[in-house]
Enzyme design. Structure first.
Site, mmCIF file in Angstrom:
data_model
loop_
_atom_site.group_PDB
_atom_site.id
_atom_site.type_symbol
_atom_site.label_atom_id
_atom_site.label_comp_id
_atom_site.label_asym_id
_atom_site.label_seq_id
_atom_site.Cartn_x
_atom_site.Cartn_y
_atom_site.Cartn_z
ATOM 1 N N GLU A 323 0.839 -1.217 0.000
ATOM 2 C CA GLU A 323 0.000 0.000 0.000
ATOM 3 C C GLU A 323 0.869 1.261 0.000
ATOM 4 O OE1 GLU A 323 -2.792 -0.785 -0.830
ATOM 5 O OE2 GLU A 323 -2.844 -2.846 -0.118
ATOM 6 N N TYR A 408 -0.977 -8.081 -11.395
ATOM 7 C CA TYR A 408 -0.072 -7.960 -10.248
ATOM 8 C C TYR A 408 1.248 -8.700 -10.507
ATOM 9 C CZ TYR A 408 -3.847 -6.306 -7.085
ATOM 10 O OH TYR A 408 -4.841 -5.597 -6.468
#
Ligand SMILES: [Zn+2]
Length: 630
Positions: A323, A408
């Site tokens: 994050e 990803y």
């Protein structure tokens, strides 16, 4: 986001068949966002002000949004905004001297994915104005796909309700009428009124010392795409982690959270050393209740995280690294459309990998790399090849489904491939230059390819050709030359699981104390399929698996328990399913239970007992998975 998709398999099944388009979109048209009604080439939002009351009884936000719009096309006189399930009250333009002029407006037909367009006619009086101030009075509805309203019993403290938003991908429109596309960046400000015992936080300049007087004001001076608009309201406390970092959580979770995420400041400093300055002021994290359906969401200045990361041993902080890395890839340099999401998630997974090497060890980073790779291989088996390119040419049905292991992990492997081909030193220079050159901008896959070609491929000829890069972007599977990750620690754990299963070694001889959670997970996953119950009891007792505080180890163990129908651990399995609502943790267990040939009814019973604790999106996903097994 970290593991956004409720289950990675939805990536495949939810994409409507027959909507494939064979022509590659031309670079100049690739910025058109098919998931927004907004006419952003005619009007573009520069600033948003929100003035909202938080009404827990009605499960609604009520108030107004004021958009500062710039008219790009002098002939345009109709503004189109995105909305979903909003009740629009009045629409007006604010003019000099605080006057307002009512505007004709209409809500169009509702589309299940896109919501409904709100069209607003600019009054003839304002014809010559290039800057417009448009105010919309409205309220949200309990069905808002962005907002989750938790009753007090679903919070850690159990005494105060809590609400939070999740705007990515196109859910901001279900709490704010706006141009809901990543291609438009806005600054924002807000006044939020709450019950006086609660605290509001946003993806903005949170003040840890703000008084609980029922009114909170926010400023977000850096322009962000709409999917990063975020709000949470609850009984939240704050603990400082460093001079620029801190954690918000319910008081009951605060101490454990501060301990678990104590390395956040060091992580921020490492990230700056590698990727360039952090451009957002503070970096705080918010720990949500267990029903938060995702691992984490990179809301700027304030990442939202699942409490399932609190393992008591700081072993699951890779999600924080992820994050935090979004502060560069995604938040600073943003995918222009949802088809380009790999530029956000692939880059972030690569930066996370680099941060894990730096903060922990190369070995630890490699373990995560192997696990990601295994997941990717698994998904190549299931996903239609036409969606296996990083920037797929086929149309997507819903942008929430445009994100999965391909974007990803294949994205991560592409960047690792470039790093190895050009050398880390050269590649690191490229990274900082890339972020710097595109800071606070959006970029398409094709624009990235051109930049990559100019700054790296052609600048250092003879290493990687443009055709090779295109293969990563547009072709299925993994191109030749991809780096296949290996982790000897995981290989050793797998080997020992085999030896112990066949009785060639006793458990005491296995050096598990120094193992990472990943090694333990590999060990559990590699146990023989027909292991007798007494051996399962032995390993459970020795490693304390049924009572582990590590949510990832528990996920693996209970999935095996369910697959094998190992009943002595069913009570703890049921408790685990009630404790967490994070889809990644619980979906595999329900699926294994329903599929073991004996416990389909039990899976339904456990689901019935736990479903009130889950996010609506998690509920509907598990319902569909269990229905498949009936
Ligand atoms: Zn992410």
């Amino acid at each position: 986001m970290r593991y956004l998709t409720i289950g990675l398999l939805t990536v495949v099944t939810a994409i409507a068949p027959g909507c494939a388009k064979t022509e590659r979109p031309a670079a100049e048209t690739a910025t058109a966002d098919v998931f927004s009604f907004a006419n952003t080439t005619q009007f573009v939002t520069r600033h948003l002000h929100l003035d909202l009351d938080v009404d827990f009884d009605a499960q609604a936000l009520r108030g107004n949004a004021t958009l500062q719009l710039e008219r790009l096309d002098g002939n345009a006189s109709r503004i189109v905004l995105d909305t979903r399930d909003l009740d629009i009250d009045t629409v007006s333009f604010l003019v000099d001297g605080g006057m307002s002029v009512d505007a004709d407006h209409a809500l169009g037909d509702r589309d299940d994915t896109l919501g409904a367009p709100l069209t607003v006619d600019v009054p003839p009086d304002l014809e010559g104005d290039s800057l417009l101030s448009l105010r919309i009075d409205y309220n949200t509805n309990p069905e808002s796909t962005a907002l989750m309203w938790l009753p007090a019993r679903l919070t850690a403290g159990g005494e105060h309700p809590l609400m939070f938003s999740q705007s990515q991908s196109i859910h901001a429109r279900s709490w704010v009428p706006l141009q809901d596309t990543p291609a438009v960046r806005i600054t924002y400000s807000a006044t939020i009124r709450t019950p006086t015992d609660l605290v509001a936080v946003m993806s903005a300049n949170n003040d840890p010392a703000a008084e609980r007087d029922g009114e909170f004001t926010f400023e977000m001076p850096q322009p962000i795409p709409s999917y990063l608009l975020a709000i949470a309201v609850g009984n939240l406390g704050f603990a400082e982690l460093g001079d620029r970092t801190g954690v918000y959580a319910e008081p009951e979770l605060l101490e454990a959270s501060a301990w678990e995420f104590a390395d956040t400041q060091a992580m921020l400093e490492s990230a700056e050393a590698m990727f360039g300055p952090y451009q957002w002021g503070r970096y705080d994290i918010l720990i949500l209740p267990p029903s938060f359906p995702y691992g984490g969401m990179e809301n700027p200045r304030l990442s939202f995280l699942t409490p399932s990361l609190i393992a008591g041993d700081r072993s699951l902080v890779a999600v924080v690294a992820h994050e935090l890395a979004h502060s560069w890839s995604g938040n600073l340099v943003t995918n222009a459309t949802w088809r380009d999401i790999w530029l956000n998630e692939g880059w972030t997974t690569y930066l996370e990998y680099r941060l894990m090497q730096e903060i922990f060890s190369v070995e630890r980073a490699e373990e995560e790399n192997v696990i990601n790779y295994e997941e990717l291989l698994d998904n190549f088996e299931r996903i239609d090849p036409k969606y296996q390119g990083l920037a797929p040419e086929a149309d997507l049905d819903d942008p929430d489904y445009a994100q999965g292991t391909i974007q990803y992990h294949k994205g991560n492997l592409f960047l690792q491939f470039l790093e190895r081909s050009f050398g880390r030193e050269t590649f690191d220079l490229f990274i900082t230059k890339y972020f710097d050159a595109h800071a606070f901008e959006v970029i398409t896959s094709e624009q990235f390819l051109d930049y990559l070609d100019a700054e790296l491929l052609s600048a250092y000829p003879g290493k990687v050709g443009r055709a090779q890069a295109e293969e990563w972007l547009y072709e299925a599977g993994l191109p030749e030359g991809a780096i296949i990750p290996r982790a000897t620690t995981l290989e050793r754990a797998r080997e020992l699981a085999g030896l112990w299963s066949s009785g060639e070694i006793v458990l005491d001889r296995i050096p598990m104390d120094g193992w990472s959670p990943h090694a333990t997970i590999h060990f559990i996953d590699s146990l023989d399929a027909d292991l007798p119950a007494e051996k399962l009891a032995e390993v459970d007792a020795a490693l304390g698996l049924s009572n582990t505080q590590n949510a990832e180890i528990a996920r693996t163990w209970f999935t095996q328990v369910a697959k094998r129908g190992y009943r002595p651990a069913y009570e703890q399995l049921g408790n685990y399913l009630k404790r967490y609502g994070r889809a990644r943790l619980i979906v595999p267990i329900y699926t294994a239970l329903a599929g073991n040939g004996e416990d389909a009814d039990l899976a339904q019973e456990l689901f019935a007992a736990a479903r009130d604790n889950y996010h609506p999106q998690t509920v509907s996903y598990i319902e569909s998975r269990l229905a498949e097994r009936q």
